[in-house]
Structures are given as structure tokens and as C-alpha cells.
Design a protein around this motif. Structure first.
Motif, short mmCIF file in Angstrom:
data_model
loop_
_atom_site.label_atom_id
_atom_site.label_comp_id
_atom_site.label_asym_id
_atom_site.label_seq_id
_atom_site.Cartn_x
_atom_site.Cartn_y
_atom_site.Cartn_z
N THR A 119 -3.11 2.04 -3.98
CA THR A 119 -2.93 3.41 -3.52
C THR A 119 -3.81 3.70 -2.31
O THR A 119 -4.92 3.18 -2.19
N VAL A 120 -3.27 4.55 -1.41
CA VAL A 120 -4.07 5.04 -0.30
C VAL A 120 -4.47 6.49 -0.55
O VAL A 120 -4.98 7.16 0.34
N ASP A 121 -4.23 6.95 -1.77
CA ASP A 121 -4.49 8.35 -2.15
C ASP A 121 -5.30 8.37 -3.46
O ASP A 121 -4.84 8.91 -4.46
N TRP A 132 -2.75 0.64 7.70
CA TRP A 132 -3.31 1.93 8.09
C TRP A 132 -2.75 3.02 7.17
O TRP A 132 -1.72 2.84 6.53
N PHE A 133 -3.46 4.13 7.11
CA PHE A 133 -2.94 5.31 6.42
C PHE A 133 -3.66 6.52 6.98
O PHE A 133 -4.74 6.40 7.56
N ALA A 167 -7.64 -1.61 2.90
CA ALA A 167 -6.64 -1.40 3.94
C ALA A 167 -7.07 -2.07 5.24
O ALA A 167 -6.26 -2.68 5.95
N GLU A 220 -12.66 6.23 -2.23
CA GLU A 220 -12.05 6.30 -0.89
C GLU A 220 -12.56 5.18 -0.01
O GLU A 220 -11.81 4.61 0.79
N VAL A 234 -10.87 1.82 -1.00
CA VAL A 234 -9.49 1.78 -0.54
C VAL A 234 -9.44 1.56 0.98
O VAL A 234 -8.64 0.76 1.48
N ALA A 235 -10.32 2.25 1.69
CA ALA A 235 -10.35 2.10 3.15
C ALA A 235 -10.70 0.66 3.53
O ALA A 235 -10.12 0.09 4.46
N THR A 238 -6.54 1.20 -7.73
CA THR A 238 -7.13 2.37 -7.10
C THR A 238 -8.63 2.13 -6.97
O THR A 238 -9.12 1.04 -7.29
N PHE A 261 0.85 -1.20 0.00
CA PHE A 261 0.00 0.00 0.00
C PHE A 261 0.88 1.25 0.00
O PHE A 261 1.89 1.29 0.72
N HIS A 313 1.57 6.12 5.87
CA HIS A 313 1.04 4.77 5.65
C HIS A 313 2.00 3.71 6.14
O HIS A 313 3.19 3.96 6.32
#
Ligand code: NI
Length: 201
Positions: A107-109, A149-150, A143, A136, A139-140, A133, A71, A166
Motif C-alpha cells: 500500500t501507498v496509503d 512513485w505515489f 517505493a 509512511e 512505505v516511502a 503496509t 503498489f 501512483h
């Protein structure tokens, strides 16, 4: 306040990492010591995301291979590029065994890391690297399932005024999505990890 939140996050991360990485050595039947991980049961590869070609995917799309999962985000100044370059070296060292691995960069973005941004970024590292990707929420959820975590951190010196803190683990997941091991760039040379993977795959 921001500082304390970061500290709390770090502590939470350490606790999770500790749970995942608590290694016990047990004497096996032949007196050979076996390495066992405990706490890994909660870590699972489960996600609904979009790959860097624009295809909607889930973990089932990679169920014919082991998964090597990291991640991060494309604007990352240090950990992500070094870790992805490390993963690329491992893939090269695996030779034909690399066919049995799906290297995934999640990606966490997602706000900035759109499909075309991911496509360009992963191509800088390795032709096999798959960028993922999503929204949001997607992605959450991914994770959360990996117990990583991020956190978005405001920083005037960063591009667009923020960076994403992250976790830094590379997860090795079995083809059925079950946790196998975690690694970290810098803990062992790529040759050592390639050899270990070659024995597992
Ligand atoms: Ni990073």
C-alpha cells in the motif's frame, strides 16, 4: 500549482519508466534476437514492512520465491482492483507454479490501509495475495527502492477527501530481489503473462 506538480511527477515517472523499459534488441550468437532491458539495475526489492497477518517482514522473507509486486491502495477506484484481479487470474493460470511466486501488494496509503484493512482487502482477490503496509517512512523507502512513485491528491469527491496517485507497473523480481521485468494490466491477457512467467520461474 497542484496541476504542475502532477505534470512534473508524470514526467519524472515517464523518465524512470523509460529508463527501466528501454529495450534493445541485439542479434544473439545464433542470429536470434534477444530482448534486453537497460536501466533496471537501480530497481531492487528492499523493504521492511508488516504483512496482512501482522508479521514484520523484509524482502528476505520471500527469497525462496520470485516476487510479483504491485503498489496501490485499497480505496483505489480503478487501477488497483483491476490489476489485482489480473494478478489473481495469472496466479490461477500458473497452477502449481504459483508456489514459486510471492504476490505482494504494497500500500501507498498506510494511514488508512492498516493491517486489518489489508487483510480484508487482499482476501477479496486471491488467497495467496500478500498485503504489505508499514509506517509512511517504510512505505516511502520501499517505493523508492522499486523506483516507483505515489502522491496524495486532495479531492472532495474521494473517500476522506483524498486519493493516492501512483504508478501502475507490476514488477517481477528474482528471488534475490534483483529486477527481472515489469508488466502492466491491459498490455497482455493473463494467459500470455502466465505463460511467460511459467517459462521464467
Ligand atoms: Ni490504484
Amino acid at each position: 500549482m497542484k496541476y504542475f506538480r502532477t505534470v512534473l511527477w508524470s514526467l519524472a515517472t515517464l523518465a524512470l519508466a523509460g529508463a527501466a523499459l528501454l529495450i534493445t534488441l541485439e542479434a544473439g550468437r545464433d542470429g536470434i534476437r534477444e530482448v534486453r532491458y537497460t536501466g533496471e539495475a537501480d530497481i531492487r526489492s528492499e523493504f521492511t514492512l508488516t504483512d496482512h497477518t501482522g508479521r514484520k517482514v523484509t524482502q528476505r522473507d520471500y527469497s525462496d520465491r520470485w516476487q510479483l509486486v504491485f503498489f496501490g491502495f485499497t480505496n483505489c477506484p480503478d487501477v488497483c482492483p483491476t490489476t489485482l484481479a489480473y494478478m489473481a487470474s495469472v496466479l490461477d493460470l500458473l497452477g502449481s507454479d504459483a508456489d514459486r511466486v510471492a504476490p505482494l501488494f504494497i500500500t501507498v496509503d498506510p494511514m488508512r490501509d492498516t493491517v486489518p484493512v489489508m487483510a480484508e482487502y487482499v482476501s477479496l482477490f486471491h488467497p495467496r495475495l500478500i498485503g504489505l503496509t508499514g509506517t509512511e517512512t517504510q512505505v516511502a523507502e520501499a517505493a523508492q527502492n522499486f523506483k516507483t512513485w505515489f502522491e496524495r491528491t486532495e479531492d472532495d469527491s474521494a473517500p476522506d477527501g483524498y486519493f493516492m496517485a501512483h504508478g501502475g507497473f507490476i514488477y517481477l523480481m528474482r528471488p534475490d530481489g534483483v529486477f527481472e521485468a515489469v508488466y502492466q494490466e491491459g498490455d497482455q491477457p493473463p494467459e500470455a503473462l502466465a505463460q511467460e512467467l511459467g517459462e521464467k520461474l
